[in-house]
Scaffold this motif. Sequence first.
Motif, mmCIF file in Angstrom:
data_model
loop_
_atom_site.group_PDB
_atom_site.id
_atom_site.type_symbol
_atom_site.label_atom_id
_atom_site.label_comp_id
_atom_site.label_asym_id
_atom_site.label_seq_id
_atom_site.Cartn_x
_atom_site.Cartn_y
_atom_site.Cartn_z
ATOM 1 N N ALA A 167 0.826 -1.202 0.000
ATOM 2 C CA ALA A 167 0.000 0.000 0.000
ATOM 3 C C ALA A 167 0.866 1.260 0.000
ATOM 4 O O ALA A 167 0.422 2.329 -0.439
ATOM 5 N N ALA A 168 2.100 1.141 0.493
ATOM 6 C CA ALA A 168 2.994 2.301 0.534
ATOM 7 C C ALA A 168 3.557 2.651 -0.837
ATOM 8 O O ALA A 168 3.906 3.813 -1.080
ATOM 9 N N LEU A 169 3.648 1.667 -1.736
ATOM 10 C CA LEU A 169 4.244 1.945 -3.045
ATOM 11 C C LEU A 169 3.478 3.000 -3.838
ATOM 12 O O LEU A 169 4.097 3.903 -4.414
ATOM 13 N N PRO A 170 2.137 2.923 -3.940
ATOM 14 C CA PRO A 170 1.449 4.035 -4.608
ATOM 15 C C PRO A 170 1.675 5.369 -3.916
ATOM 16 O O PRO A 170 1.683 6.418 -4.565
ATOM 17 N N GLN A 171 1.885 5.345 -2.581
ATOM 18 C CA GLN A 171 2.163 6.586 -1.852
ATOM 19 C C GLN A 171 3.494 7.198 -2.288
ATOM 20 O O GLN A 171 3.662 8.419 -2.257
ATOM 21 N N VAL A 172 4.437 6.343 -2.677
ATOM 22 C CA VAL A 172 5.727 6.849 -3.147
ATOM 23 C C VAL A 172 5.552 7.658 -4.425
ATOM 24 O O VAL A 172 6.373 8.520 -4.754
ATOM 25 N N GLY A 173 4.452 7.405 -5.136
ATOM 26 C CA GLY A 173 4.171 8.187 -6.339
ATOM 27 C C GLY A 173 4.082 9.674 -6.064
ATOM 28 O O GLY A 173 4.418 10.496 -6.923
ATOM 29 N N SER A 174 3.661 10.036 -4.849
ATOM 30 C CA SER A 174 3.545 11.456 -4.507
ATOM 31 C C SER A 174 4.903 12.151 -4.457
ATOM 32 O O SER A 174 5.116 13.144 -5.163
ATOM 33 N N VAL A 303 10.960 7.823 4.098
ATOM 34 C CA VAL A 303 10.008 7.755 5.212
ATOM 35 C C VAL A 303 8.840 6.849 4.866
ATOM 36 O O VAL A 303 8.435 5.986 5.666
ATOM 37 N N ILE A 304 8.289 6.984 3.671
ATOM 38 C CA ILE A 304 7.121 6.191 3.270
ATOM 39 C C ILE A 304 7.449 4.699 3.245
ATOM 40 O O ILE A 304 6.683 3.873 3.745
ATOM 41 N N LEU A 305 8.587 4.348 2.666
ATOM 42 C CA LEU A 305 8.949 2.928 2.554
ATOM 43 C C LEU A 305 9.195 2.306 3.925
ATOM 44 O O LEU A 305 8.790 1.168 4.181
ATOM 45 N N VAL A 306 9.844 3.040 4.817
ATOM 46 C CA VAL A 306 10.126 2.519 6.162
ATOM 47 C C VAL A 306 8.839 2.416 6.973
ATOM 48 O O VAL A 306 8.561 1.390 7.612
ATOM 49 N N VAL A 350 11.533 22.716 5.637
ATOM 50 C CA VAL A 350 10.640 22.068 4.670
ATOM 51 C C VAL A 350 10.871 20.559 4.657
ATOM 52 O O VAL A 350 9.921 19.771 4.633
ATOM 53 N N MET A 351 12.139 20.148 4.705
ATOM 54 C CA MET A 351 12.451 18.713 4.727
ATOM 55 C C MET A 351 11.887 18.047 5.973
ATOM 56 O O MET A 351 11.247 16.995 5.897
ATOM 57 N N ALA A 352 12.107 18.653 7.129
ATOM 58 C CA ALA A 352 11.632 18.061 8.384
ATOM 59 C C ALA A 352 10.114 18.042 8.440
ATOM 60 O O ALA A 352 9.504 17.050 8.860
ATOM 61 N N GLY A 353 9.486 19.135 8.018
ATOM 62 C CA GLY A 353 8.031 19.210 8.056
ATOM 63 C C GLY A 353 7.376 18.157 7.189
ATOM 64 O O GLY A 353 6.454 17.450 7.623
ATOM 65 N N ILE A 354 7.850 18.014 5.963
ATOM 66 C CA ILE A 354 7.254 17.031 5.050
ATOM 67 C C ILE A 354 7.580 15.613 5.498
ATOM 68 O O ILE A 354 6.755 14.703 5.378
ATOM 69 N N ALA A 355 8.771 15.401 6.049
ATOM 70 C CA ALA A 355 9.125 14.066 6.545
ATOM 71 C C ALA A 355 8.186 13.624 7.651
ATOM 72 O O ALA A 355 7.708 12.485 7.668
ATOM 73 N N ALA A 362 2.062 7.961 4.711
ATOM 74 C CA ALA A 362 2.608 6.679 4.256
ATOM 75 C C ALA A 362 1.625 5.536 4.424
ATOM 76 O O ALA A 362 1.614 4.591 3.626
ATOM 77 N N VAL A 363 0.786 5.609 5.452
ATOM 78 C CA VAL A 363 -0.112 4.489 5.750
ATOM 79 C C VAL A 363 -1.570 4.797 5.401
ATOM 80 O O VAL A 363 -2.461 4.025 5.744
ATOM 81 N N SER A 364 -1.807 5.916 4.732
ATOM 82 C CA SER A 364 -3.187 6.258 4.359
ATOM 83 C C SER A 364 -3.816 5.172 3.494
ATOM 84 O O SER A 364 -4.975 4.802 3.680
ATOM 85 N N GLY A 365 -3.040 4.656 2.534
ATOM 86 C CA GLY A 365 -3.574 3.616 1.667
ATOM 87 C C GLY A 365 -3.961 2.375 2.442
ATOM 88 O O GLY A 365 -5.044 1.807 2.236
ATOM 89 N N ALA A 366 -3.088 1.943 3.350
ATOM 90 C CA ALA A 366 -3.364 0.748 4.146
ATOM 91 C C ALA A 366 -4.565 0.951 5.060
ATOM 92 O O ALA A 366 -5.421 0.076 5.194
ATOM 93 N N LEU A 367 -4.659 2.119 5.699
ATOM 94 C CA LEU A 367 -5.754 2.364 6.635
ATOM 95 C C LEU A 367 -7.086 2.527 5.913
ATOM 96 O O LEU A 367 -8.087 1.906 6.293
ATOM 97 N N LEU A 368 -7.116 3.340 4.872
ATOM 98 C CA LEU A 368 -8.391 3.610 4.195
ATOM 99 C C LEU A 368 -8.958 2.361 3.527
ATOM 100 O O LEU A 368 -10.176 2.134 3.552
#
Length: 443
Positions: A167-174, A303-306, A350-355, A362-368
């Motif tokens: 589920a995280a892989l499509p999130q990496v698309g962002s 972050v998303i993959l981990v 910006v890096m810290a905020g987005i991270a 990262a887990v929106s796909g799995a949860l939804l």
Amino acid sequence: MNTLSKASPQSPPGTSADVTGKDAGRVAFAAFVGTALEWYDYFLFGTAAAIVFNRLYFTTLNPTAATMAAFATFGVGFVARPIGALLFGWLGDRIGRRPALLITVVMIGCATGLIGVLPGYSSIGVAAPLLLVTLRLLQGIAVGGEWGGAVTLAVEHAPPGKRGRYAALPQVGSPVGTLLSSGAFSLVLLLPSASFDAWGWRLPFLFAFPLLLIAVYIRRKVEESPLFDELLKQDERAKIPALEVFRSAWGRLLVAMASAMLGVGGFYLLTTFAISYGSETLGVSRTLMVNATLLAAAVEIVVILVVGRLAERLGPGRVTLWGGVLSAVIAFPVFWLIDTKNPWAIVFAVMAGIAVLSVAYAVSGALLTELFPARLRYSGVALAYNLAGALTGFLPFAATALLKVSDGASWPAALLLVVLALLTALGGLLGERMRVSDNVTSG
């Protein structure tokens, strides 16, 4: 018929249990490629709204009004996304996940490419911003059906117990879409200002056409979801999926919307609004602001993959909860660092905020996908995510408007980020307790 049963470790025949890890990886990769293209196209508009459209398509307005008008056009795409969720949710839950995803990727690729050939206000007058809004509407409709279908297809092909990573892989698309779009704009910003305004900014949009051919080629090879095939065999499809979501799963819809708000609205506060705020209000280089989002996107991928794998152990709801809480804590410090105008501080902020906000994303796909049964999944996921987008898509516009109230201070934007983060934390807390099984007959 029990519509919403609790999660079970067992998977029935015809579900993802029958899919090998290799097949699941191939499907998730195809979902990722299409999603990356969709977000590349969608994010291009956000960056262009901050640095191009306000000057070339709203030239009769003063600078602040022009920026607000450009952001309003940007927000129109979010209003259109629930329409796409309704349309493609019906198609995905009735006809199939695969055909819906082929249509969405073609639709957004064509709309984005056409923006690259759209004349400016100086050439065709008021028709220019009107056509821009029309193409943005088409983008929004396509994205409204894309993400929900991509994560649904990836999850329904995933082996039991490994949904988090797939589920995280499509999130990496962002973040990949951000890298591509920000990278493209970083390159064309190297051109002289006159060349950039005349034709340079169009090149990233025109690049959508060759990317579209690649995405269609890959997605055509993806097989239909085994869960959907089982729904067809048992004739368990909902007649009007969206209506059934609103009627029998409205509580889940609200929880899903809350859990998704940070990943959508928070992201645009730290990218689209931050770029405009830094360049227009603080007088920081546009190139610096764009490059900051570029570096942040690279961090977001990691972050998303981990975190995707972490969700398999802790549960996506718990991860969402802590991601929301941490985002609320760092909201004001992020904008305080941006306000220093120090290049290193801005990049770090910006890096810290987005991270940090990417933990929940990262887990929106799995949860939804686990908040809705299979027969309503495409519609439920798409509606939740895109209604959240419709509610938060105008935040760059709102934050820009509030700059007048705060005399150019950033605290209203930080406060908006805190509210989004806490809503998402609440969504994660409730969502973890409401996950459902994939038993076809229970849906």
